[in-house]
Design an enzyme around this catalytic site. Structure first.
Site, mmCIF file in Angstrom:
data_model
loop_
_atom_site.group_PDB
_atom_site.id
_atom_site.type_symbol
_atom_site.label_atom_id
_atom_site.label_comp_id
_atom_site.label_asym_id
_atom_site.label_seq_id
_atom_site.Cartn_x
_atom_site.Cartn_y
_atom_site.Cartn_z
ATOM 1 N N CYS A 11 6.776 -7.645 6.387
ATOM 2 C CA CYS A 11 7.960 -7.229 7.144
ATOM 3 C C CYS A 11 8.346 -8.375 8.062
ATOM 4 O O CYS A 11 7.482 -9.034 8.634
ATOM 5 C CB CYS A 11 7.661 -5.975 7.965
ATOM 6 S SG CYS A 11 9.094 -5.390 8.911
ATOM 7 N N GLU A 44 10.536 -2.870 6.409
ATOM 8 C CA GLU A 44 11.651 -2.223 7.081
ATOM 9 C C GLU A 44 12.635 -1.789 5.992
ATOM 10 O O GLU A 44 13.339 -2.615 5.408
ATOM 11 C CB GLU A 44 12.291 -3.202 8.082
ATOM 12 C CG GLU A 44 13.661 -2.811 8.589
ATOM 13 C CD GLU A 44 13.751 -1.389 9.147
ATOM 14 O OE1 GLU A 44 12.800 -0.915 9.797
ATOM 15 O OE2 GLU A 44 14.779 -0.744 8.912
ATOM 16 N N CYS A 73 0.245 5.654 8.395
ATOM 17 C CA CYS A 73 1.400 4.943 7.861
ATOM 18 C C CYS A 73 1.880 3.917 8.859
ATOM 19 O O CYS A 73 1.859 4.128 10.056
ATOM 20 C CB CYS A 73 2.508 5.919 7.537
ATOM 21 S SG CYS A 73 2.056 7.040 6.246
ATOM 22 N N GLU A 113 0.826 -1.201 0.000
ATOM 23 C CA GLU A 113 0.000 0.000 0.000
ATOM 24 C C GLU A 113 0.855 1.244 0.000
ATOM 25 O O GLU A 113 1.986 1.238 0.492
ATOM 26 C CB GLU A 113 -0.881 0.027 1.241
ATOM 27 C CG GLU A 113 -1.893 -1.083 1.227
ATOM 28 C CD GLU A 113 -2.981 -0.880 2.253
ATOM 29 O OE1 GLU A 113 -3.795 -1.776 2.426
ATOM 30 O OE2 GLU A 113 -3.012 0.191 2.882
ATOM 31 N N CYS A 127 3.556 8.357 1.376
ATOM 32 C CA CYS A 127 4.076 7.318 2.271
ATOM 33 C C CYS A 127 4.195 6.031 1.461
ATOM 34 O O CYS A 127 3.207 5.561 0.906
ATOM 35 C CB CYS A 127 3.118 7.131 3.442
ATOM 36 S SG CYS A 127 3.594 5.805 4.563
ATOM 37 N N CYS A 133 2.184 -3.951 15.344
ATOM 38 C CA CYS A 133 2.129 -3.485 13.947
ATOM 39 C C CYS A 133 1.431 -4.511 13.073
ATOM 40 O O CYS A 133 1.782 -5.696 13.090
ATOM 41 C CB CYS A 133 3.552 -3.247 13.455
ATOM 42 S SG CYS A 133 3.674 -3.006 11.674
ATOM 43 N N SER A 154 12.346 4.229 15.082
ATOM 44 C CA SER A 154 11.163 3.792 15.826
ATOM 45 C C SER A 154 11.626 3.238 17.161
ATOM 46 O O SER A 154 11.949 2.066 17.284
ATOM 47 C CB SER A 154 10.413 2.731 15.015
ATOM 48 O OG SER A 154 9.919 3.319 13.826
ATOM 49 N N CYS A 212 7.233 -6.692 15.050
ATOM 50 C CA CYS A 212 6.788 -5.829 16.157
ATOM 51 C C CYS A 212 5.315 -6.163 16.452
ATOM 52 O O CYS A 212 4.474 -6.117 15.542
ATOM 53 C CB CYS A 212 6.947 -4.356 15.792
ATOM 54 S SG CYS A 212 8.626 -3.958 15.240
ATOM 55 N N HIS A 262 10.035 3.690 20.545
ATOM 56 C CA HIS A 262 8.860 3.144 21.251
ATOM 57 C C HIS A 262 9.064 2.812 22.733
ATOM 58 O O HIS A 262 8.074 2.518 23.420
ATOM 59 C CB HIS A 262 8.279 1.910 20.540
ATOM 60 C CG HIS A 262 7.918 2.167 19.100
ATOM 61 N ND1 HIS A 262 7.233 3.283 18.681
ATOM 62 C CD2 HIS A 262 8.183 1.454 17.969
ATOM 63 C CE1 HIS A 262 7.072 3.231 17.374
ATOM 64 N NE2 HIS A 262 7.650 2.145 16.910
HETATM 65 N N1 SAH Z 1 9.615 -0.520 9.523
HETATM 66 C C1 SAH Z 1 9.839 0.860 9.699
HETATM 67 C C2 SAH Z 1 8.955 1.734 8.846
HETATM 68 C C3 SAH Z 1 7.511 1.346 8.685
HETATM 69 S S1 SAH Z 1 6.495 1.506 10.102
HETATM 70 C C4 SAH Z 1 9.722 1.238 11.151
HETATM 71 O O1 SAH Z 1 9.260 0.432 11.935
HETATM 72 O O2 SAH Z 1 10.152 2.332 11.492
HETATM 73 C C5 SAH Z 1 6.268 3.280 10.257
HETATM 74 C C6 SAH Z 1 5.955 3.720 11.663
HETATM 75 O O3 SAH Z 1 4.638 3.317 12.074
HETATM 76 C C7 SAH Z 1 6.915 3.133 12.697
HETATM 77 O O4 SAH Z 1 7.316 4.129 13.605
HETATM 78 C C8 SAH Z 1 6.043 2.092 13.359
HETATM 79 O O5 SAH Z 1 6.525 1.753 14.618
HETATM 80 C C9 SAH Z 1 4.691 2.768 13.381
HETATM 81 N N2 SAH Z 1 3.567 1.871 13.618
HETATM 82 C C10 SAH Z 1 3.423 0.602 13.217
HETATM 83 N N3 SAH Z 1 2.260 0.086 13.640
HETATM 84 C C11 SAH Z 1 1.636 1.056 14.331
HETATM 85 C C12 SAH Z 1 0.390 1.150 15.033
HETATM 86 N N4 SAH Z 1 -0.433 0.107 15.093
HETATM 87 N N5 SAH Z 1 0.074 2.310 15.635
HETATM 88 C C13 SAH Z 1 0.927 3.358 15.576
HETATM 89 N N6 SAH Z 1 2.113 3.340 14.933
HETATM 90 C C14 SAH Z 1 2.464 2.203 14.323
HETATM 91 FE FE1 SF4 Z 2 8.174 -3.960 10.457
HETATM 92 FE FE2 SF4 Z 2 8.150 -1.367 11.150
HETATM 93 FE FE3 SF4 Z 2 5.985 -2.938 11.502
HETATM 94 FE FE4 SF4 Z 2 8.126 -3.310 13.048
HETATM 95 S S1 SF4 Z 2 6.827 -1.453 12.969
HETATM 96 S S2 SF4 Z 2 6.936 -4.933 12.036
HETATM 97 S S3 SF4 Z 2 9.766 -2.889 11.595
HETATM 98 S S4 SF4 Z 2 6.894 -2.362 9.556
#
Ligand code: SAH
Ligand code: SF4
Length: 369
Positions: A115, A176, A351, A95, A108, A122, A232, A119, A234
């Site tokens: 991925c 990622e 995103c 997407e 975005c 996510c 990221s 995490c 967190h």
């Molecule tokens: N893999 C990379 C980039 C894609 S995720 C990364 O993790 O940084 C982009 C951002 O969205 C990251 O900061 C991720 O932690 C955040 N993200 C993922 N799932 C989420 C959710 N359910 N709620 C809020 N942020 C989220």
């Molecule tokens: Fe992958 Fe980023 Fe999602 Fe973690 S937050 S599973 S690195 S897309």
């Protein structure tokens, strides 16, 4: 696993000239094709009236194969946010999200189908990794955004300046980016090199978001690109981060931040620290204080993201009062902190929350073969 077809955007300009020569045409045809794709966002031979008709069809057929098929488009925020689900040549899905603001247009993009980082909060992480996207598959998402803007016409009927253009690109879609290092860095070059080499977007307007792959952050710092790094994080402590970001078991908070500060020193760019606020998991006042003290005095900005709960998740966003307290405590350390707007939330287009919900319905294979 078969690879996506070769595309102009996979190649540097010199390689495109060579590819054109191998197809029996003069090298400057590569520049013409490149201007059509990167300058006018077209890959239709009919639009290429400066090339002889037979040459057009042959070159476009070889160097501009279709890479993305629109599967579904969702719009919200009165059309200012537009999410597209794309099917790739092998049936994988990704997407992208186009977000129009008064002063900029942000695209975005996804860097991988799925991925592998796992995490738990996510949506993308739940399904695992299907495959890396090719450079051209990444670039094509931005070109598609440019086309959508062109189709929408001028931002205001009174402006003479024509349609809006993509001004910012964030690698915050599926995947990622630093786990697909070579194709992502090539895509950044293609997005930021001037026409006809690339799309001519400013490097400073590109953000690469990473889960914290330390060696790759260090490698990116050495590329001499002025792109913004988003980390990221967190959680400011390893106990919580080991759970929220499993890759933390390999590279700890201290190592990730040390790589981030070296990136800031090498590029002069402020690092964005992403922090999804999760109720009673990482939103305690002491964690805000610890985060503030770790970042104080560094070239950093904290971007708090209210958790967008994934289906079936036991976690949810922080209570508003708790979020405000968190902001106050981080800011008290002199650290810049903002709460990310939740653009596109109603279409799961925040995103990082991309295809996972829409994609692997049981009747749609996530990958071919
Ligand atoms: N893999 C990379 C980039 C894609 S995720 C990364 O993790 O940084 C982009 C951002 O969205 C990251 O900061 C991720 O932690 C955040 N993200 C993922 N799932 C989420 C959710 N359910 N709620 C809020 N942020 C989220
Ligand atoms: Fe992958 Fe980023 Fe999602 Fe973690 S937050 S599973 S690195 S897309």
């Amino acid at each position: 696993m078969s690879r996506p077809p070769r595309h102009l955007a996979d190649l540097e300009l010199a390689e495109r000239r060579q590819a054109v020569a191998e197809l029996g045409e003069r090298g400057f045809r590569a520049d013409q094709l490149s201007r059509h794709y990167f300058g006018r966002y077209t890959d239709s031979p009919e639009d290429m009236t400066d090339l002889p008709a037979a040459v057009r069809a042959a070159l476009a057929g070889e160097l501009l194969p279709p890479l993305l098929t629109e599967e579904r488009v969702l719009a919200c925020d009165k059309g200012a946010t537009r999410k597209t689900l794309w099917r790739l040549f092998d049936g994988a899905f990704v997407e992208s999200v186009l977000m129009k603001y008064p002063d900029r247009v942000t695209m975005c993009v996804s860097s991988q189908a799925g991925c592998g980082m796992g995490c738990p909060f996510c949506a993308t992480g739940q399904a695992g990794l299907t495959r890396n996207l090719s450079t051209a598959e990444i670039v094509a998402q931005v070109v598609a955004g440019e086309r959508a803007l062109q189709a929408a016409g001028p931002a205001s009927p009174r402006t003479r300046s024509g349609p809006a253009r993509v001004s910012n690109v964030v690698f915050m879609g599926m995947g990622e980016p630093l786990a697909n290092y070579r194709n992502v860095v090539a895509a950044v070059r293609r997005l930021t090199d001037p026409v006809p080499s690339g799309l001519g977007i400013s490097q400073r307007s590109v953000t690469v978001s990473t889960v914290g792959l330390v060696p790759a952050i260090r490698r990116l710092a050495a590329e001499k690109l002025s792109v913004t790094l988003a980390v990221s994080l967190h959680a400011p402590d390893d106990a919580a981060r080991d759970e929220l970001v499993p890759v933390n078991r390999r590279w700890k908070v201290a190592e990730v931040l040390s790589a981030a500060w070296d990136y800031a020193a090498a590029t002069g760019r402020r690092v964005s620290i992403e922090y999804a606020l999760i109720r009673d998991v990482n939103d305690q006042p002491w964690r805000a204080d610890l985060l503030g003290s770790l970042l104080a005095g560094h070239l950093a900005h904290v971007n708090l993201i209210p958790l967008n709960p994934t289906p079936g998740s036991k976690w949810t966003a922080s209570r508003p009062g708790v979020q405000e307290e968190f902001v106050r405590r981080v800011a008290a350390h002199g650290v810049a902190v903002t709460v990310r707007d939740t653009r596109g939330r109603e279409i799961d287009g925040a995103c990082g929350q991309l295809a996972a919900r829409a994609v692997p319905s049981p009747d749609v294979p996530a990958r071919a073969g």
